[in-house]
Scaffold this motif. Sequence first.
Motif, PDB file in Angstrom:
ATOM      1  N   GLY A 153    -169.068  37.460 -56.602  1.00  7.66           N
ATOM      2  CA  GLY A 153    -169.661  37.855 -57.867  1.00  7.66           C
ATOM      3  C   GLY A 153    -171.024  37.241 -58.071  1.00  7.66           C
ATOM      4  N   ARG A 154    -171.374  36.265 -57.238  1.00 10.36           N
ATOM      5  CA  ARG A 154    -172.717  35.692 -57.283  1.00 10.36           C
ATOM      6  C   ARG A 154    -173.618  36.377 -56.246  1.00 10.36           C
ATOM      7  N   VAL A 155    -174.893  36.266 -56.476  1.00 15.89           N
ATOM      8  CA  VAL A 155    -175.895  36.849 -55.580  1.00 15.89           C
ATOM      9  C   VAL A 155    -175.937  36.075 -54.267  1.00 15.89           C
ATOM     10  N   SER A 156    -176.168  36.773 -53.172  1.00  7.46           N
ATOM     11  CA  SER A 156    -176.344  36.173 -51.856  1.00  7.46           C
ATOM     12  C   SER A 156    -177.709  36.556 -51.296  1.00  7.46           C
ATOM     13  N   LYS A 157    -178.075  35.933 -50.184  1.00 14.79           N
ATOM     14  CA  LYS A 157    -179.353  36.277 -49.548  1.00 14.79           C
ATOM     15  C   LYS A 157    -179.324  37.705 -49.028  1.00 14.79           C
ATOM     16  N   VAL A 158    -178.191  38.160 -48.517  1.00  9.15           N
ATOM     17  CA  VAL A 158    -178.080  39.547 -48.051  1.00  9.15           C
ATOM     18  C   VAL A 158    -178.307  40.512 -49.211  1.00  9.15           C
ATOM     19  N   ALA A 159    -177.747  40.199 -50.377  1.00  6.23           N
ATOM     20  CA  ALA A 159    -177.959  41.053 -51.548  1.00  6.23           C
ATOM     21  C   ALA A 159    -179.431  41.135 -51.897  1.00  6.23           C
ATOM     22  N   ALA A 160    -180.136  40.015 -51.803  1.00  2.00           N
ATOM     23  CA  ALA A 160    -181.564  39.999 -52.120  1.00  2.00           C
ATOM     24  C   ALA A 160    -182.364  40.799 -51.090  1.00  2.00           C
ATOM     25  N   LEU A 161    -182.062  40.629 -49.826  1.00  2.00           N
ATOM     26  CA  LEU A 161    -182.768  41.373 -48.775  1.00  2.00           C
ATOM     27  C   LEU A 161    -182.524  42.869 -48.915  1.00  2.00           C
ATOM     28  N   ALA A 162    -181.286  43.246 -49.167  1.00  2.00           N
ATOM     29  CA  ALA A 162    -180.949  44.664 -49.281  1.00  2.00           C
ATOM     30  C   ALA A 162    -181.635  45.300 -50.487  1.00  2.00           C
TER      31      ALA A 162
ATOM     32  N   LEU B   8    -168.358  44.334 -48.431  1.00  2.00           N
ATOM     33  CA  LEU B   8    -168.862  44.093 -49.781  1.00  2.00           C
ATOM     34  C   LEU B   8    -169.969  43.049 -49.770  1.00  2.00           C
ATOM     35  N   ILE B   9    -171.037  43.324 -50.489  1.00  2.00           N
ATOM     36  CA  ILE B   9    -172.193  42.431 -50.561  1.00  2.00           C
ATOM     37  C   ILE B   9    -172.335  41.813 -51.948  1.00  2.00           C
ATOM     38  N   PHE B  10    -172.238  42.632 -52.986  1.00  2.00           N
ATOM     39  CA  PHE B  10    -172.429  42.133 -54.351  1.00  2.00           C
ATOM     40  C   PHE B  10    -171.584  42.959 -55.297  1.00  2.00           C
ATOM     41  N   GLN B  11    -170.815  42.290 -56.127  1.00  3.65           N
ATOM     42  CA  GLN B  11    -169.905  42.987 -57.026  1.00  3.65           C
ATOM     43  C   GLN B  11    -169.762  42.231 -58.341  1.00  3.65           C
ATOM     44  N   ILE B  12    -169.429  42.969 -59.391  1.00  4.04           N
ATOM     45  CA  ILE B  12    -169.051  42.347 -60.656  1.00  4.04           C
ATOM     46  C   ILE B  12    -167.541  42.157 -60.614  1.00  4.04           C
ATOM     47  N   VAL B  13    -167.087  40.931 -60.817  1.00  2.36           N
ATOM     48  CA  VAL B  13    -165.686  40.571 -60.613  1.00  2.36           C
ATOM     49  C   VAL B  13    -164.893  40.746 -61.906  1.00  2.36           C
ATOM     50  N   TYR B  14    -163.697  41.327 -61.754  1.00  5.77           N
ATOM     51  CA  TYR B  14    -162.754  41.461 -62.867  1.00  5.77           C
ATOM     52  C   TYR B  14    -161.435  40.793 -62.472  1.00  5.77           C
TER      53      TYR B  14
ATOM     54  N   MET C 195    -173.194  46.734 -54.432  1.00  6.63           N
ATOM     55  CA  MET C 195    -173.849  46.888 -53.133  1.00  6.63           C
ATOM     56  C   MET C 195    -172.840  46.633 -52.015  1.00  6.63           C
ATOM     57  N   ARG C 196    -172.871  47.494 -50.994  1.00  4.73           N
ATOM     58  CA  ARG C 196    -172.035  47.295 -49.809  1.00  4.73           C
ATOM     59  C   ARG C 196    -172.775  47.791 -48.575  1.00  4.73           C
ATOM     60  N   TYR C 197    -172.233  47.483 -47.400  1.00  3.61           N
ATOM     61  CA  TYR C 197    -172.979  47.740 -46.171  1.00  3.61           C
ATOM     62  C   TYR C 197    -173.150  49.218 -45.852  1.00  3.61           C
ATOM     63  N   ALA C 198    -172.215  50.074 -46.236  1.00  3.56           N
ATOM     64  CA  ALA C 198    -172.420  51.509 -45.986  1.00  3.56           C
ATOM     65  C   ALA C 198    -173.662  52.001 -46.712  1.00  3.56           C
TER      66      ALA C 198
ATOM     67  N   GLN D  86    -172.553  54.832 -58.812  1.00  6.64           N
ATOM     68  CA  GLN D  86    -173.800  54.779 -59.576  1.00  6.64           C
ATOM     69  C   GLN D  86    -175.030  54.725 -58.677  1.00  6.64           C
ATOM     70  N   LYS D  87    -175.028  55.597 -57.679  1.00  6.46           N
ATOM     71  CA  LYS D  87    -176.150  55.717 -56.751  1.00  6.46           C
ATOM     72  C   LYS D  87    -176.817  57.094 -56.809  1.00  6.46           C
ATOM     73  N   ARG D  88    -176.058  58.129 -57.140  1.00  2.34           N
ATOM     74  CA  ARG D  88    -176.516  59.498 -56.939  1.00  2.34           C
ATOM     75  C   ARG D  88    -177.786  59.842 -57.710  1.00  2.34           C
ATOM     76  N   TRP D  89    -177.882  59.489 -58.991  1.00  5.20           N
ATOM     77  CA  TRP D  89    -179.058  59.847 -59.773  1.00  5.20           C
ATOM     78  C   TRP D  89    -180.310  59.227 -59.158  1.00  5.20           C
ATOM     79  N   TYR D  90    -180.204  57.984 -58.763  1.00  3.75           N
ATOM     80  CA  TYR D  90    -181.351  57.315 -58.149  1.00  3.75           C
ATOM     81  C   TYR D  90    -181.685  57.910 -56.785  1.00  3.75           C
TER      82      TYR D  90
END
Length: 512
Positions: free
Chosen positions: A212-221, A283-289, A379-382, A449-453
């Motif tokens: 649920g926290r940001v990583s370096k991969v999330a920032a690079l992506a 999985l790279i970055f997610q909001i955790v529930y 964000m995920r690798y696919a 939540q990718k399609r519109w963008y």
Amino acid sequence: MKKYVIIFFTFFSTAALLSCGEDFLDLSDPNAVRADEFMQAPADVDAAVNGIYQAIRSNNALGESSSVYIDERSDDMGRNDNQSNAGEPFQFTDFSLIPSNTYLKSHWSALYTIVSRANYVINNIESVGYTDESQRSAHLAQATYLRALAYYHLVRKWGAVPLVIREVKTPDELDEVTFRETEANVYAQIIADLELATGSTLPDHQPISGKGRVSKVAALALLGEVYLTMGSNEISGKSPNEYYLLAKENLEAAYGKRTFGNLKEISYESVFDVDQKSTNPELIFQIVYRQGDQNLSSSVARNNQPLGETINSQRPATGGGTRVNLDLVREYEDDDPRKTFSVNYAEDSRVQEYFISKYRDVSDAAGVNGFGGNDHILMRYADVILLLAEVNERLGNEAEAIAMLNQVRDRAGLPLYEQAMQNSIFATRYPTLKLAILHERRVELAFEQKRWYDLLRAFTKSELVQFFKSKDQSEFGVANLQNFSEKDRYYPIPFDEYQLDPERMYQNPGYN
């Protein structure tokens, strides 16, 4: 913005804060401590950073139910209910949005809440004493990433927006920053924030305790995606190809840090399995529930489930679920397993439409109340792999683009691109590699939540109008596709913001 945002810029928070990893989803209360007295030690900074994460969880911001602002704007999903809440949510999918829409204002305010909380950390962290400077670097990187993420959503939805990067404490200071900055300058700040994050001490991937926290991969992506967007939207400063080369560099850096080999090593279904959400390497970055918790659980499974269905949740449905456009359903190729996993048909006579079945939690832990454990994947690798396909196609690197595209198709058990192009139906629908990649992103990342963008990158304003008006109206319910025009490329500036200063907060074309 003066009336509401001043609260967020002057005070850190008077509400309870959420930490981000599931193990830390516990409430704490700073007891309304004054902002200028709060951050005294690294633990205080950590709490302040958690406050930014709490802000992105809001469904008015980027939480799991914020799809009304993105997915319902696209051709993937929508609603036939044009009466609830004065019909305001329906305006997004019907392309009849007006500046006074309260949902629009709530989204704007929620994104600026992220910005204001991030600014508080960024502007005050240097005065805090750290014994471990790597901890300061990681805290600062998380704040700059989340500010960049908020502005990335703002600039794509509204274009030129107020750019606030300092803590605002007085009405006069707020007045100074209440004007629409150019898109180029907003993007420049996004880049600066993300470059700080990529050069920080953040781990490549967060451990289970930090999910649920940001990583370096999330920032690079994200940095790679931003550069791709800047090139496709022809943002001034560099040529499109220069932006694409920077996009490729950062996306490849993110891809190179993966902990698996080929994407097919990870099943599609496992990406959304609530039991694997902390360990799945895609999985790279997610909001955790938190599963089973009335306040911190996910509602996405139960909310998407219509009457008569039990595939998503144990909770009996009372409504129609979330409507999936037939246009998307027919986009799936024959024998694509992602279709039967992601969408299903509700047979109940009161529904008889396709609904989202991609997010499921029928566990006893979620129970009959549907307190699910689904995380909201940002964000995920696919996604990264298909962004690499897209940027390589734009650079003319066809072989590299196809190789990336084929990773995703291979995982889905579909014919590789070269073979698919021998099929007359596929070749007719997707005659170019660009359209084939856009298709693959649509079916792979549906409801994420990718399609519109994706559409905003793929088409100019005039092309986007032609794209929507070429669709079959019967596949979109009661939403009127003929409403779509070039003005719908951007949202209107919320009426309250425009009214405060019509000259500096000028309205987007078509909404006056």
